[in-house]
Design an enzyme around this catalytic site. Structure first.
Site, PDB file in Angstrom:
ATOM      1  CG  ASP A  12      -0.341  -0.654   2.645  1.00 38.30           C
ATOM      2  OD1 ASP A  12       0.978  -0.545   2.501  1.00 38.30           O
ATOM      3  OD2 ASP A  12      -1.144  -0.948   3.287  1.00 38.30           O
ATOM      4  CG  ASN A  31      -8.909  -1.781  11.933  1.00 35.44           C
ATOM      5  OD1 ASN A  31      -8.068  -2.311  11.443  1.00 35.44           O
ATOM      6  ND2 ASN A  31      -9.288  -0.613  11.424  1.00 35.44           N
ATOM      7  CG  HIS A  65      -5.955  -2.533   8.894  1.00 32.48           C
ATOM      8  ND1 HIS A  65      -5.919  -1.011   9.045  1.00 32.48           N
ATOM      9  CD2 HIS A  65      -4.548  -2.735   9.168  1.00 32.48           C
ATOM     10  CE1 HIS A  65      -4.832  -0.764   9.467  1.00 32.48           C
ATOM     11  NE2 HIS A  65      -3.907  -1.731   9.621  1.00 32.48           N
ATOM     12  CD  GLU A  82      -8.658   0.911   8.003  1.00 35.39           C
ATOM     13  OE1 GLU A  82      -8.603  -0.196   8.617  1.00 35.39           O
ATOM     14  OE2 GLU A  82      -8.114   1.892   8.228  1.00 35.39           O
TER      15      GLU A  82
HETATM   16  C1  F6R Z   1       1.122  -1.580   6.184  1.00 35.25           C
HETATM   17  C2  F6R Z   1       0.190  -2.271   6.388  1.00 35.25           C
HETATM   18  C3  F6R Z   1      -0.759  -2.291   7.479  1.00 35.25           C
HETATM   19  C4  F6R Z   1       0.024  -2.623   8.501  1.00 35.25           C
HETATM   20  C5  F6R Z   1      -0.615  -2.479   9.981  1.00 35.25           C
HETATM   21  C6  F6R Z   1       0.118  -2.758  11.307  1.00 35.25           C
HETATM   22  O1  F6R Z   1       1.830  -1.836   4.860  1.00 35.25           O
HETATM   23  O2  F6R Z   1      -0.213  -2.974   5.134  1.00 35.25           O
HETATM   24  O3  F6R Z   1      -1.543  -3.432   7.407  1.00 35.25           O
HETATM   25  O4  F6R Z   1       0.659  -3.849   8.733  1.00 35.25           O
HETATM   26  O5  F6R Z   1      -1.494  -1.265  10.027  1.00 35.25           O
HETATM   27  O6  F6R Z   1       0.829  -1.738  11.347  1.00 35.25           O
HETATM   28  P1  F6R Z   1       1.972  -1.557  12.694  1.00 35.25           P
HETATM   29  O7  F6R Z   1       3.006  -2.562  12.037  1.00 35.25           O
HETATM   30  O8  F6R Z   1       2.616  -0.073  12.324  1.00 35.25           O
HETATM   31  O9  F6R Z   1       1.472  -1.822  13.801  1.00 35.25           O
END
Ligand code: F6R
Length: 262
Positions: free
Chosen positions: A67, A136, A138, A143
């Site tokens: 992303d 959450n 995701h 989301e």
């Molecule tokens: C990042 C991504 C997100 C993160 C998730 C956890 O490329 O795709 O899904 O993996 O938000 O983020 P952290 O590791 O910062 O807790």
């Protein structure tokens, strides 16, 4: 679905780097799907170390990132382009032309999303997809509520995600409200999936993803239906799992799915 519970963040990072390194050794032109955020930072450090000390060769590796924020240029310090170059790419021998990250500045977003998906398809799909997980549930920036059939698309970030990611920006109002993300279906097409989770803040999401019902309200729960998924979670993130996991546990739902699809 296999779940490996490790002591802490350091062990999760070492183990994850070993999984990625094993893929690259076995298939030097492997197609890796990569995540950003705090979770994989230790894994990237370890991969850089394996490159420097043991000559782990990335010269033929191809990468696709999950992303990118919509509206952030690649040189913006909070962009995922910037993150990837800072934390991994500039320290290893990957070829710039083998790196793919959605373009957050594309004038025609829909076209960029279609092109991104087409590039993944043309490359032959992802061999190993590394994922983090949001509190959450995701995966990527998909989301809760995202269609399980989604491909790369423009998404609206939820308030929880904006708050969780505000730490990378001067203030919460600077966090972009939209992002380009591989879809659930794009992720599910990967041959192997490795999900990493560390810390108490992820414990509920991990339990819902591993042991809860498969529902679009917990995007990571779809992984129960993928034939080759490994979660590496530290003890804090594993604390709400009720199964008697010790090292690797074959999830029953996955066994059922395998049986039905054999
Ligand atoms: C990042 C991504 C997100 C993160 C998730 C956890 O490329 O795709 O899904 O993996 O938000 O983020 P952290 O590791 O910062 O807790």
């Amino acid at each position: 679905m296999k779940v490996k519970i490790v002591e802490d963040y350091a062990e999760m990072s070492r183990d994850a780097a070993e999984v990625v390194a094993a893929m690259v050794r076995q298939k030097p032109n492997a197609i890796l799907g990569l995540a950003t955020g705090s979770t994989p930072l230790g894994m990237y450090q370890k991969l850089v170390q394996l490159h420097r000390e043991e000559g782990l060769d990335f010269s033929r590796v191809i990468t696709f990132n999950l992303d990118e924020y919509y509206g952030l240029a690649p040189d913006h310090p909070a962009s995922y382009h910037y993150y990837m170059w800072e934390n991994l790419f500039r320290h290893i021998n990957i070829r710039p032309e083998n790196i793919h990250i959605p373009d957050g500045t594309a004038a025609d977003v829909e076209k960029e999303c279609k092109n991104y998906e087409a590039r993944i398809r043309k490359a032959g799909y992802i061999d190993l997809q590394v994922l983090g997980i949001g509190a959450n549930g995701h995966i990527g920036f998909n989301e809760p509520g995202t269609d399980f059939g989604s491909e790369t698309h423009l998404i609206e970030l939820t308030e929880t995600t904006i708050q969780a990611n505000a730490r990378f920006f001067a203030s919460e109002k600077d966090v972009p409200r939209q992002a380009l993300s591989m879809g659930i279906k794009s992720i599910m097409r990967s041959r192997h999936i490795l999900l990493l989770a560390s810390g108490e803040a992820k414990a509920e999401a991990v339990a819902a993803a591993v042991e809860g019902p498969v529902t679009q309200m917990v995007p990571a729960s779809i992984l129960q239906l993928h034939p080759d998924v490994t979660f590496i979670v530290d003890q804090a993130a594993a604390q709400y799992l009720t199964g008697s996991f010790d090292v690797l546990l074959q999830n029953e739902k996955n066994a059922e799915y395998d049986k039905a699809n054999r």
